[in-house]
Write a protein that holds these residues in place. Structure first.
Motif, PDB file in Angstrom:
ATOM      1  N   ASP A   1     -11.140   7.288 -10.614  1.00 31.53           N
ATOM      2  CA  ASP A   1     -11.174   7.495 -12.058  1.00 31.53           C
ATOM      3  C   ASP A   1     -10.153   8.513 -12.556  1.00 31.53           C
ATOM      4  O   ASP A   1      -9.987   8.695 -13.762  1.00 31.53           O
ATOM      5  CB  ASP A   1     -12.570   7.933 -12.502  1.00 31.53           C
ATOM      6  N   ALA A   2      -9.482   9.194 -11.623  1.00 36.64           N
ATOM      7  CA  ALA A   2      -8.489  10.202 -12.004  1.00 36.64           C
ATOM      8  C   ALA A   2      -7.126   9.561 -12.214  1.00 36.64           C
ATOM      9  O   ALA A   2      -6.818   8.499 -11.680  1.00 36.64           O
ATOM     10  CB  ALA A   2      -8.399  11.277 -10.929  1.00 36.64           C
TER      11      ALA A   2
ATOM     12  N   THR B   1     -24.801  12.215  -9.916  1.00 37.78           N
ATOM     13  CA  THR B   1     -24.745  12.047  -8.455  1.00 37.78           C
ATOM     14  C   THR B   1     -23.334  12.220  -7.921  1.00 37.78           C
ATOM     15  O   THR B   1     -23.140  12.677  -6.787  1.00 37.78           O
ATOM     16  CB  THR B   1     -25.258  10.654  -8.060  1.00 37.78           C
ATOM     17  N   THR B   2     -22.340  11.848  -8.712  1.00 34.07           N
ATOM     18  CA  THR B   2     -20.950  11.917  -8.267  1.00 34.07           C
ATOM     19  C   THR B   2     -20.189  13.106  -8.857  1.00 34.07           C
ATOM     20  O   THR B   2     -19.017  13.306  -8.544  1.00 34.07           O
ATOM     21  CB  THR B   2     -20.212  10.624  -8.667  1.00 34.07           C
ATOM     22  N   ASP B   3     -20.848  13.860  -9.722  1.00 36.38           N
ATOM     23  CA  ASP B   3     -20.234  14.984 -10.437  1.00 36.38           C
ATOM     24  C   ASP B   3     -19.146  14.532 -11.402  1.00 36.38           C
ATOM     25  O   ASP B   3     -18.328  15.332 -11.852  1.00 36.38           O
ATOM     26  CB  ASP B   3     -19.683  16.041  -9.469  1.00 36.38           C
ATOM     27  N   ASP B   4     -19.156  13.238 -11.739  1.00 37.32           N
ATOM     28  CA  ASP B   4     -18.292  12.742 -12.813  1.00 37.32           C
ATOM     29  C   ASP B   4     -19.049  11.692 -13.618  1.00 37.32           C
ATOM     30  O   ASP B   4     -20.239  11.430 -13.363  1.00 37.32           O
ATOM     31  CB  ASP B   4     -16.960  12.206 -12.273  1.00 37.32           C
ATOM     32  N   ALA B   5     -18.373  11.089 -14.578  1.00 37.98           N
ATOM     33  CA  ALA B   5     -19.052  10.179 -15.507  1.00 37.98           C
ATOM     34  C   ALA B   5     -19.475   8.857 -14.874  1.00 37.98           C
ATOM     35  O   ALA B   5     -20.255   8.113 -15.471  1.00 37.98           O
ATOM     36  CB  ALA B   5     -18.146   9.909 -16.707  1.00 37.98           C
ATOM     37  N   SER B   6     -18.978   8.547 -13.670  1.00 39.14           N
ATOM     38  CA  SER B   6     -19.331   7.280 -13.033  1.00 39.14           C
ATOM     39  C   SER B   6     -20.694   7.320 -12.350  1.00 39.14           C
ATOM     40  O   SER B   6     -21.232   6.278 -11.973  1.00 39.14           O
ATOM     41  CB  SER B   6     -18.266   6.890 -12.003  1.00 39.14           C
ATOM     42  N   GLY B   7     -21.259   8.511 -12.192  1.00 42.03           N
ATOM     43  CA  GLY B   7     -22.513   8.652 -11.459  1.00 42.03           C
ATOM     44  C   GLY B   7     -23.761   8.521 -12.317  1.00 42.03           C
ATOM     45  O   GLY B   7     -23.692   8.428 -13.547  1.00 42.03           O
TER      46      GLY B   7
ATOM     47  N   VAL C   1       4.191   8.251  -8.339  1.00 37.89           N
ATOM     48  CA  VAL C   1       3.479   7.267  -9.153  1.00 37.89           C
ATOM     49  C   VAL C   1       2.543   7.990 -10.111  1.00 37.89           C
ATOM     50  O   VAL C   1       1.865   8.945  -9.723  1.00 37.89           O
ATOM     51  CB  VAL C   1       2.670   6.301  -8.255  1.00 37.89           C
ATOM     52  N   ASP C   2       2.530   7.536 -11.369  1.00 33.63           N
ATOM     53  CA  ASP C   2       1.557   8.035 -12.339  1.00 33.63           C
ATOM     54  C   ASP C   2       0.343   7.113 -12.230  1.00 33.63           C
ATOM     55  O   ASP C   2       0.284   6.062 -12.865  1.00 33.63           O
ATOM     56  CB  ASP C   2       2.149   8.010 -13.747  1.00 33.63           C
ATOM     57  N   LYS C   3      -0.619   7.506 -11.409  1.00 30.29           N
ATOM     58  CA  LYS C   3      -1.759   6.643 -11.104  1.00 30.29           C
ATOM     59  C   LYS C   3      -2.667   6.463 -12.323  1.00 30.29           C
ATOM     60  O   LYS C   3      -3.015   7.443 -12.986  1.00 30.29           O
ATOM     61  CB  LYS C   3      -2.582   7.234  -9.949  1.00 30.29           C
ATOM     62  N   PRO C   4      -3.059   5.210 -12.604  1.00 29.68           N
ATOM     63  CA  PRO C   4      -4.004   4.964 -13.693  1.00 29.68           C
ATOM     64  C   PRO C   4      -5.446   5.072 -13.199  1.00 29.68           C
ATOM     65  O   PRO C   4      -5.695   5.202 -11.986  1.00 29.68           O
ATOM     66  CB  PRO C   4      -3.679   3.525 -14.106  1.00 29.68           C
ATOM     67  N   THR C   5      -6.398   4.981 -14.084  1.00 26.11           N
ATOM     68  CA  THR C   5      -7.804   4.957 -13.685  1.00 26.11           C
ATOM     69  C   THR C   5      -8.148   3.608 -13.054  1.00 26.11           C
ATOM     70  O   THR C   5      -7.467   2.603 -13.286  1.00 26.11           O
ATOM     71  CB  THR C   5      -8.735   5.178 -14.894  1.00 26.11           C
ATOM     72  N   GLY C   6      -9.200   3.602 -12.247  1.00 22.95           N
ATOM     73  CA  GLY C   6      -9.696   2.359 -11.675  1.00 22.95           C
ATOM     74  C   GLY C   6      -8.951   1.873 -10.458  1.00 22.95           C
ATOM     75  O   GLY C   6      -9.205   0.758  -9.983  1.00 22.95           O
ATOM     76  N   VAL C   7      -8.027   2.669  -9.938  1.00 23.49           N
ATOM     77  CA  VAL C   7      -7.252   2.284  -8.762  1.00 23.49           C
ATOM     78  C   VAL C   7      -7.375   3.383  -7.716  1.00 23.49           C
ATOM     79  O   VAL C   7      -7.261   4.565  -8.038  1.00 23.49           O
ATOM     80  CB  VAL C   7      -5.757   2.089  -9.120  1.00 23.49           C
ATOM     81  N   THR C   8      -7.598   3.004  -6.459  1.00 20.19           N
ATOM     82  CA  THR C   8      -7.691   4.004  -5.405  1.00 20.19           C
ATOM     83  C   THR C   8      -6.300   4.449  -4.973  1.00 20.19           C
ATOM     84  O   THR C   8      -5.310   3.725  -5.156  1.00 20.19           O
ATOM     85  CB  THR C   8      -8.431   3.457  -4.173  1.00 20.19           C
ATOM     86  N   SER C   9      -6.228   5.623  -4.376  1.00 21.88           N
ATOM     87  CA  SER C   9      -4.956   6.118  -3.863  1.00 21.88           C
ATOM     88  C   SER C   9      -4.420   5.203  -2.763  1.00 21.88           C
ATOM     89  O   SER C   9      -3.208   4.955  -2.678  1.00 21.88           O
ATOM     90  CB  SER C   9      -5.142   7.542  -3.324  1.00 21.88           C
ATOM     91  N   THR C  10      -5.320   4.684  -1.936  1.00 18.11           N
ATOM     92  CA  THR C  10      -4.916   3.773  -0.869  1.00 18.11           C
ATOM     93  C   THR C  10      -4.288   2.510  -1.433  1.00 18.11           C
ATOM     94  O   THR C  10      -3.288   2.000  -0.906  1.00 18.11           O
ATOM     95  CB  THR C  10      -6.133   3.407   0.003  1.00 18.11           C
ATOM     96  N   ALA C  11      -4.848   2.001  -2.530  1.00 15.61           N
ATOM     97  CA  ALA C  11      -4.307   0.794  -3.156  1.00 15.61           C
ATOM     98  C   ALA C  11      -2.911   1.054  -3.722  1.00 15.61           C
ATOM     99  O   ALA C  11      -2.040   0.175  -3.680  1.00 15.61           O
ATOM    100  CB  ALA C  11      -5.239   0.305  -4.255  1.00 15.61           C
TER     101      ALA C  11
END
Length: 297
Positions: free
Chosen positions: A48-49, A85-91, A15-25
């Motif tokens: 976010d990856a 805080t998260t080491d990415d742009a969401s923090g 799967v080419d995972k999009p942003t905003g979706v968890t791996s579990t989902a």
């Protein structure tokens, strides 16, 4: 005990995972769309990856460890000037800096982040602390001091350098956090940094160009998705392949050491097949293989 409902389906869906979706989902949607009894994935991607998320179905779940241990490639962009805080742009921004590195300074710092390095995972990560996930503790406001872990970085290359950003490609082994690389590289350069964009372009034998778009995963597309499945043994390309004799295959399927043709190093992890397909993953012991994972196909 009630049997799990669903189809006996074995193989890999990339799967080419999009942003905003968890791996579990993603795994849950794949399992629903294919009506599969069993599913799992090899290597979590942050929500976010984007990029390669290899979903194992049925007996392919027994090969997940081989992909988890394989090298993976990431294409990522770092924003300079702030640590979050998260080491990415969401923090939330913790510290900021007006300093900005040029390409020469960045390239000079990269050797420190190649080869065998020690890396401290992000506070917001799935690392367990006293039985609890670090991200759960971090969300509760607890300050964490996670232990550094070894990581093999096969290569880390600067692809493009701008004024406030830089784009990199990294190939690394199991357990690597790109967010930690961005954070530590920012500290090393004295400018601070965090991940802005992150994409996994390949993982072991699986490539993003072969990935199914998340929005196409639906029960209405089940027949098409069946045609997209890769065989179980795709995950085993990095292991030596041996051939079981008819009697050896019978013994292996019963969980016993079985005779094989071909050779490998004593104790080496191999996979065994016969005329009917994959038989097991196991350890070579001079003419026989001791099975560790037996495939019920």
């Amino acid at each position: 005990m009630a049997r799990k409902k669903g189809r006996d389906i074995n193989g890999w869906l990339i799967v080419d995972k999009p942003t905003g979706v968890t791996s579990t989902a993603v795994v849950a949607k794949v399992r629903w769309a294919l009506d599969a009894k069993k599913a799992g994935h090899a290597g979590t991607l942050d929500p976010d990856a984007t990029g390669v998320l290899a979903v194992a179905l049925g007996e392919a779940t027994k090969t997940v460890a081989t992909i988890t241990d394989a090298l993976k490639c990431y294409d990522f962009t770092v924003n300079w000037g702030a640590e979050t805080t998260t080491d990415d742009a969401s923090g939330t921004v913790l510290r900021s800096s007006d300093s900005r590195p040029d390409a020469t300074a960045i390239n000079a710092a990269l050797p420190k982040f190649s080869g065998e390095i020690m890396q401290v995972p992000p506070a917001f990560s799935a690392v367990k602390v006293d039985g609890e996930r670090a991200y759960d503790l971090a969300r509760e406001g607890e300050e964490l001091e996670l232990a550094a872990r070894p990581l093999w970085v096969d290569s880390l290359l600067l692809i493009e350098a701008g004024t406030d950003t830089a784009r990199f490609e990294m190939v690394c082994g199991k357990g690597g956090y790109v967010r930690s690389i961005a954070r530590d590289l920012g500290r090393e350069l004295g400018c601070l940094g965090h991940v802005a964009h992150l994409r996994r372009t390949w993982s072991g034998p699986f490539d993003a160009t072969d990935g199914v778009a998340f929005e196409k995963i639906d029960r209405a597309e089940q027949e098409w998705l069946d045609g997209c499945l890769l065989p179980l043994e795709t995950a085993l390309v990095d292991l030596p392949q041996l051939r079981a004799t008819p009697e050896g295959a019978r013994r292996i399927r019963n969980g016993n050491p079985g005779e094989v043709t071909g050779t490998a190093e004593w104790g080496e992890l191999v996979w065994v097949a016969d005329a009917d397909g994959p038989v097991c993953i196991g350890r070579y012991q001079g003419g026989v293989v001791q099975p560790e994972r037996v495939f019920n196909l």
